[in-house]
Write a protein that holds these residues in place. Structure first.
Motif, PDB file in Angstrom:
ATOM      1  N   PRO A 198       0.803  -1.143  -0.027  1.00  0.00           N
ATOM      2  CA  PRO A 198       0.140  -0.100  -0.004  1.00  0.00           C
ATOM      3  C   PRO A 198       0.808   1.127  -0.020  1.00  0.00           C
ATOM      4  O   PRO A 198       0.312   2.397  -0.501  1.00  0.00           O
ATOM      5  N   GLY A 199       1.945   1.151   0.345  1.00  0.00           N
ATOM      6  CA  GLY A 199       2.905   2.402   0.343  1.00  0.00           C
ATOM      7  C   GLY A 199       3.395   2.526  -0.911  1.00  0.00           C
ATOM      8  O   GLY A 199       4.262   3.679  -1.180  1.00  0.00           O
ATOM      9  N   TRP A 200       3.282   1.828  -1.883  1.00  0.00           N
ATOM     10  CA  TRP A 200       3.864   1.897  -3.408  1.00  0.00           C
ATOM     11  C   TRP A 200       2.870   3.300  -4.068  1.00  0.00           C
ATOM     12  O   TRP A 200       1.901   3.352  -3.838  1.00  0.00           O
ATOM     13  N   HIS A 201       3.856   4.064  -4.696  1.00  0.00           N
ATOM     14  CA  HIS A 201       3.169   5.372  -5.180  1.00  0.00           C
ATOM     15  C   HIS A 201       3.107   4.972  -6.844  1.00  0.00           C
ATOM     16  O   HIS A 201       4.244   5.415  -7.195  1.00  0.00           O
ATOM     17  N   GLY A 202       2.063   5.191  -7.100  1.00  0.00           N
ATOM     18  CA  GLY A 202       1.777   5.186  -8.639  1.00  0.00           C
ATOM     19  C   GLY A 202       1.545   6.479  -9.601  1.00  0.00           C
ATOM     20  O   GLY A 202       1.304   7.437  -8.676  1.00  0.00           O
ATOM     21  N   GLN A 203       2.399   6.268 -10.578  1.00  0.00           N
ATOM     22  CA  GLN A 203       2.342   7.764 -11.574  1.00  0.00           C
ATOM     23  C   GLN A 203       1.186   8.203 -11.674  1.00  0.00           C
ATOM     24  O   GLN A 203       0.926   9.538 -12.131  1.00  0.00           O
ATOM     25  N   TYR A 204       0.041   7.626 -11.737  1.00  0.00           N
ATOM     26  CA  TYR A 204      -1.498   8.121 -11.999  1.00  0.00           C
ATOM     27  C   TYR A 204      -2.125   8.590 -10.770  1.00  0.00           C
ATOM     28  O   TYR A 204      -3.340   9.135 -10.796  1.00  0.00           O
ATOM     29  N   ASP A 205      -1.401   8.479  -9.601  1.00  0.00           N
ATOM     30  CA  ASP A 205      -2.103   9.124  -8.476  1.00  0.00           C
ATOM     31  C   ASP A 205      -1.684  10.710  -8.705  1.00  0.00           C
ATOM     32  O   ASP A 205      -0.163  10.875  -8.468  1.00  0.00           O
ATOM     33  N   GLN A 206      -2.498  11.614  -8.377  1.00  0.00           N
ATOM     34  CA  GLN A 206      -2.313  13.101  -8.508  1.00  0.00           C
ATOM     35  C   GLN A 206      -1.369  13.324  -7.501  1.00  0.00           C
ATOM     36  O   GLN A 206      -0.435  14.165  -7.488  1.00  0.00           O
ATOM     37  N   ASP A 207      -1.762  12.985  -6.336  1.00  0.00           N
ATOM     38  CA  ASP A 207      -1.023  13.304  -4.939  1.00  0.00           C
ATOM     39  C   ASP A 207      -0.984  12.041  -4.229  1.00  0.00           C
ATOM     40  O   ASP A 207      -1.580  11.268  -3.476  1.00  0.00           O
ATOM     41  N   PRO A 208       0.130  11.354  -4.402  1.00  0.00           N
ATOM     42  CA  PRO A 208       0.635   9.848  -4.045  1.00  0.00           C
ATOM     43  C   PRO A 208       0.320   9.746  -2.425  1.00  0.00           C
ATOM     44  O   PRO A 208       0.002   8.800  -1.933  1.00  0.00           O
ATOM     45  N   ALA A 209       0.702  10.614  -1.571  1.00  0.00           N
ATOM     46  CA  ALA A 209       0.739  10.302  -0.345  1.00  0.00           C
ATOM     47  C   ALA A 209      -0.573  10.510   0.185  1.00  0.00           C
ATOM     48  O   ALA A 209      -0.917   9.825   1.288  1.00  0.00           O
ATOM     49  N   THR A 210      -1.593  11.425  -0.264  1.00  0.00           N
ATOM     50  CA  THR A 210      -2.826  11.396   0.089  1.00  0.00           C
ATOM     51  C   THR A 210      -3.557   9.998  -0.522  1.00  0.00           C
ATOM     52  O   THR A 210      -4.417   9.669   0.089  1.00  0.00           O
ATOM     53  N   ALA A 211      -3.113   9.625  -1.559  1.00  0.00           N
ATOM     54  CA  ALA A 211      -3.640   8.423  -2.258  1.00  0.00           C
ATOM     55  C   ALA A 211      -3.357   7.299  -1.265  1.00  0.00           C
ATOM     56  O   ALA A 211      -4.363   6.524  -1.307  1.00  0.00           O
ATOM     57  N   GLU A 212      -2.198   7.262  -0.822  1.00  0.00           N
ATOM     58  CA  GLU A 212      -2.067   6.006   0.184  1.00  0.00           C
ATOM     59  C   GLU A 212      -2.717   6.163   1.193  1.00  0.00           C
ATOM     60  O   GLU A 212      -2.917   4.868   1.854  1.00  0.00           O
ATOM     61  N   ALA A 213      -2.712   7.323   2.067  1.00  0.00           N
ATOM     62  CA  ALA A 213      -3.510   7.549   3.053  1.00  0.00           C
ATOM     63  C   ALA A 213      -4.919   6.816   2.835  1.00  0.00           C
ATOM     64  O   ALA A 213      -5.715   6.290   3.597  1.00  0.00           O
TER      65      ALA A 213
END
Length: 320
Positions: free
Chosen positions: A262-277
């Motif tokens: 769940p901590g992986w950050h994808g390039q299509y997430d506009q705000d990766p940190a918020t997407a992870e949370a």
């Protein structure tokens, strides 16, 4: 900027909002390796509500070091193998959920419309196979304005509405973000065409309803704030009797990668940190409530249950 394969070029033009694919680029190199499901729809019950998973196709995405910012291609390949999937590409299926509840027929996102990937655009055929009349859809809930979720609303050549009699419901945050003329200058080049298409079409339609917060948007279905992938991304929570389904949309888009990690950050997430949370919050909620979850890019039929697995989570997928 990373080198782009011919397949990535076709997809990138669609992601940028181009309404048609260049047929000359659809070569035998696009031959799909993943077999389509033998039956392109699967119906199941959530309480008295009936959910039908509609297969729209798959993107067999070539590996790209930019796809997961904090994991290597070898890490990604290892995660795909661990999930029982081929290692030589990332499997990204498209599955649209349709809900019948309270006398209403509700489509959850609209599919790719055959405008995003040569091996996608099969939702209408799947709907026909399931005996569902598109003209009888009352409501289309839109999770966010990425092409694979909204291009099914618009005809490829003309932008005419595919569901002119249905109410289209979207978060006000998402709508205002993409329809703000100033946003085009703030977007990456690959997204500018998408914003231009949205701004040319959606403000002219009279059947779009913007919703604030986590309101009930259809019988038994509430919006759930799930920002990060896009500013106004929403999950949909279906409740019927004592049964529930969390339609998570792109909260955990490729479970082999971001459910397990769940901590992986994808390039299509506009705000990766918020997407992870958001991802952790939604998955924890599903586990705590012991409810079914579906995802737009989960293995067909796109639903299953979540459990904790070490530092991450595991998806036990529903069988087609």
């Amino acid at each position: 900027m990373h080198p782009m394969s011919r397949r990535d070029f076709v997809v990138s033009t669609a992601l940028a909002g181009a309404p048609r694919l260049n047929a000359r680029l659809v070569t035998p190199a696009f031959a799909q390796k993943t077999p389509d499901p033998a039956k392109p729809f699967v119906a199941y019950k959530v309480g008295s509500a009936e959910v039908t998973a509609l297969y729209d196709g798959i993107w067999e995405k070539p590996h790209d070091p930019a796809f997961i910012a904090n994991a290597s291609i070898d890490d990604v390949k290892g995660a795909m193998v661990k999930a029982g999937l081929p290692a030589d590409f990332v499997s990204i299926p498209f599955t649209v959920a349709l809900v019948k509840n309270g006398g209403k027929t509700i489509l959850c996102d609209s599919g790719t419309g055959g405008q995003v990937q040569p091996t996608a655009g099969k939702m209408m055929a799947s709907m026909k196979a399931a005996g569902i009349d598109p003209a009888r859809i009352d409501t289309v809930l839109i999770s966010h304005f990425h092409p694979d979720h909204i291009f099914g609303l618009m005809e490829k050549e003309t932008n005419r509405p595919v569901f002119p009699n249905a109410e289209i419901v979207v978060s006000d945050v998402e709508y205002k973000f993409w329809t703000d003329p100033a946003v085009i200058d703030r977007l990456a080049e690959a997204r500018k065409g998408l914003a231009r298409r949205i701004q040319a079409v959606f403000p002219t339609w009279k059947n779009i309803r913007q919703v604030t917060g986590e309101a009930e948007v259809a019988p038994g279905i509430r919006f759930v704030a799930a920002p990060g992938h896009t500013p106004g991304h929403r999950a949909f929570h279906l409740s019927s009797g004592t049964s529930q389904l969390m339609i998570s949309n792109d909260t955990a888009y490729v479970p082999a990668l971001v459910v397990a990690n769940p901590g992986w950050h994808g390039q299509y997430d506009q705000d990766p940190a918020t997407a992870e949370a958001t991802r952790r919050k939604i998955l924890d909620r599903v586990i705590a409530d012991k409810v079914l979850i579906s995802g737009y890019h989960f293995p067909f039929p796109g639903a299953g249950t979540i459990s904790r697995d070490g530092a991450g989570y595991a998806l036990d997928p529903m069988k087609a």
